[in-house]
Design an enzyme around this catalytic site. Sequence first.
Site, PDB file in Angstrom:
ATOM      1  N   GLU A   1       0.939  -1.137   0.011  1.00 15.32           N
ATOM      2  CA  GLU A   1       0.112  -0.065  -0.109  1.00 15.32           C
ATOM      3  C   GLU A   1       0.807   1.150  -0.007  1.00 15.32           C
ATOM      4  O   GLU A   1       2.068   1.171   0.794  1.00 15.32           O
ATOM      5  CB  GLU A   1      -0.940  -0.060   1.164  1.00 15.32           C
ATOM      6  CG  GLU A   1      -1.535   1.440   1.496  1.00 15.32           C
ATOM      7  CD  GLU A   1      -2.748   1.229   2.474  1.00 15.32           C
ATOM      8  OE1 GLU A   1      -2.928   0.729   3.305  1.00 15.32           O
ATOM      9  OE2 GLU A   1      -3.918   1.841   2.334  1.00 15.32           O
TER      10      GLU A   1
ATOM     11  N   CYS B   1      -6.700   1.200   2.927  1.00 13.28           N
ATOM     12  CA  CYS B   1      -7.786   2.438   3.052  1.00 13.28           C
ATOM     13  C   CYS B   1      -7.659   3.079   1.642  1.00 13.28           C
ATOM     14  O   CYS B   1      -8.226   3.991   1.196  1.00 13.28           O
ATOM     15  CB  CYS B   1      -7.624   3.307   4.259  1.00 13.28           C
ATOM     16  SG  CYS B   1      -8.080   2.185   5.600  1.00 13.28           S
TER      17      CYS B   1
ATOM     18  N   ASN C   1     -12.220  -3.187   0.829  1.00 13.71           N
ATOM     19  CA  ASN C   1     -10.970  -3.412   1.626  1.00 13.71           C
ATOM     20  C   ASN C   1     -11.451  -3.073   3.002  1.00 13.71           C
ATOM     21  O   ASN C   1     -11.921  -2.020   3.471  1.00 13.71           O
ATOM     22  CB  ASN C   1      -9.918  -2.185   1.326  1.00 13.71           C
ATOM     23  CG  ASN C   1      -8.906  -2.286   2.668  1.00 13.71           C
ATOM     24  OD1 ASN C   1      -8.100  -3.139   2.871  1.00 13.71           O
ATOM     25  ND2 ASN C   1      -8.956  -1.068   3.292  1.00 13.71           N
ATOM     26  N   GLU C   2     -11.793  -4.100   3.941  1.00 13.09           N
ATOM     27  CA  GLU C   2     -12.276  -3.829   5.284  1.00 13.09           C
ATOM     28  C   GLU C   2     -13.585  -2.895   5.337  1.00 13.09           C
ATOM     29  O   GLU C   2     -13.541  -2.055   6.432  1.00 13.09           O
ATOM     30  CB  GLU C   2     -11.026  -3.667   6.248  1.00 13.09           C
ATOM     31  CG  GLU C   2     -10.479  -2.504   6.102  1.00 13.09           C
ATOM     32  CD  GLU C   2      -9.280  -2.126   7.137  1.00 13.09           C
ATOM     33  OE1 GLU C   2      -9.267  -1.052   8.048  1.00 13.09           O
ATOM     34  OE2 GLU C   2      -8.434  -3.238   7.512  1.00 13.09           O
TER      35      GLU C   2
END
Length: 791
Positions: free
Chosen positions: A24, A222, A346-347
């Site tokens: 990331e 994120c 993503n989450e």
Amino acid sequence: MRQIKIMQEEPYKELGDLYGLFFEDINHAADGGLYAELIQNRSFEFCEIDRKDYHALTAWEKSEGIVWEVRDISPLNDENTHYLHVEARPGGFVRNLGYNSGIYVEAGKKYDFSVYARLADDSGSKEVQISVMTDAGEIHARESFSICGGQWRKYQIVLEASKTTWEGRLVLAFLEEGTYELDMVSLFPQDTFHGRPGGLRRDIAEALEQMHPRFLRFPGGCLVHDGALDDKARNSMYRWKRTIGKVEERPAWRNNWGYNQTLGLGYYEYFCFCEDIGAKPLPVLPGGFNPHKGEGVSLSEIEPWVQDALDLIEFANGGTDTKWGALRKELGHERPFHLEYIGIGNEEIGEGFFERYPYFHRAIREKYPEIKIINTAGPFATGEGYDAGWASARENDSDLVDEHYYSSPEWFLANMHHYEDYDDKGPKIFLGEYASWGNTYYNALVEAAYMTHLERSKAVALACYAPMLCNVDYVNWKPDMLLFDNHRILKTPNYYVQKLFMCHQGSQAVRFEMRGFEEAVSLVEDTDITGQITVEGNQVEGLIWDVRIQEFGRGQKTEAGDIAVLEDGIQKSGRERNAEAGDIAIKEDGQIHLLADVQSGHYKLSFRFRRTKGRKGLKICFGRKDKDNTLLWEFGGWDNWDCNITSICNGRGSTISHRIFHVEEKEYALELEVDGRHIVTKVNGEVYNDTIQGVPQLEDLYATASTEASGKKTYLKAVNLTGEEKEVEILLEGKERNSAAVSVLRDRALTAVNTFEEPDCVAPVEEVWPVHGNRLVYTFAPHSVTVFSFE
Ligand code: AHR
């Protein structure tokens, strides 16, 4: 004597792509990191949306004799709208500061300089000198070229460094008076990873390649979903189609971690990198829902988002007769990238995501049934987001579920068998982000122990540590696996553990038996959660009243009026009354109100609360020994999204229960009941958290065994978390083995870390042991990770 017997011919789990990496762009992992560009803000596009103190001239300086401004009157192209306009007197210069302490050049190495430039007054041709030099005026590389005419033109010059520095500045000196315009000022080492021009930093990329990861998850995190729905917005979510093609035509975007992303490392480069390091690409796309804002694209407008996913698969795998496959060829890669996995989301937590996920899932399944689709299960190892992700995955028949958690070592020790009773018939587990908080030797040991269980669980298919990279001068998140500055890299103990497991993964886990080992021992003396109960505001003002605390004997039923405790923060006892404390005014953050110090194992707290100001809620600590060792009930935590229970141990938190909750400005009746390690919270009478805090335990030895499908090697990975030596007889059933190559991490203090000064303080040592009659007696060092490769 303790004994481990490995049944080499009895596989019970295909290990497939188990161990991989997660990239990331956090901590300047891409710009100022893996992406080898040495110039910061090369196209004068930085702005305050990226970061409050950024502007178009961030990282640039000028000398006397220069008048400059950033213009957008006639830009290079529609994406790259700003450029530098310079009115220069002879000898005046502009310079770029680079990242960290400056620009790193190495004696004898060559660097590709390029710039788009023109003469604003179209006045023939003017000479410009480019140098890499230090603030002290020491020149490390120098060349000159002429800018001609009034049209944008790309100039490319090779610089060769005569001396090494990591404090260089790129200086553009204007030798003649004139009005110059510049854009895309770029400097790359020629010595990039696999020699790709404009490519990746060799040292970082090689350290990753040496791990032999089976897959690479990218581009976040994120970063993927934290942004605007409009892909033309400066703070857009990560939309892959905008990250390919000529670098000068890629948009400048805000990176949600508080800086700018040039997108020079875009989807095409990610795919090439995966190919270069032999890892399967595992891209994650946004699901049209931003959990940070709770905002999503309307279902009637979701089609282009779904199409993005389909087109990405075509881009990666499609024939060159398809639209996106043809583009891949045009960009320089005729062969497919062999995409097998795709992650959606993503989450994310919240219904908004799970409403949208099926649109992606159905379309991908229908068109590309061979692609494995990954759903997402929130940011914790448990709770509402987790359950929702799993429910959605089961309902939609997702192939995998992406789980994320960052927890204390104690959490890992309490949850070694986390995946033992997971159903391996349904969606498989992709542990897409995990780490124990810290980069000490102890963290790495605990992670290694946990990995033996990941490897053994039939339900776990993929796992990767997170985050992967961190520029030490731009830290957003700690811990990280591989650290670096502008000229050095630093492999953490956690890196070495990951590498050991990756390099010795094997194709299948095989059965093994452990005999003569001790039972696991508990690491806590008192299993009851006793200690202070405190309350404080979390960026709010408000009022607490009607505080009651009742203590009970263990197992006794909760009944109002049994024992009353509190008056004005002073603990008292008495059977007959529930004393009311005075109202508590919640004002400044950090003002902690002590409600009681509870010594019994079963108690109940209740009070009423109303917020009068602010966006969040309360932090209620219980079982508090000190601020670093406590349980925490967050009522309206993380941007007022959570009602969570977190266990904090030595300052490191592990979320052990999660519910979505938004505190509003109204009255709440809050209740907390603790019985042994069982914790229940209620909001207005409804149960919100119901969890058990696990007891950290120490097993005698953690182990796992695997073999290569070729039969050439058998691996045994063993982690000794105790402080004692363990002599073990290792027996191999089946194929004859004559020697064992052994890699060991040992002989280090649990607190040991690697530093730039002592980079290999924690690093594996290699040994070779003879094996006779498929038997080896080996003594596992205290606090060690040992990996055998039997041949
Ligand atoms: O790994 C750092 C962050 O942690 C990731 O961006 C996010 O997915 C998680 O919350």
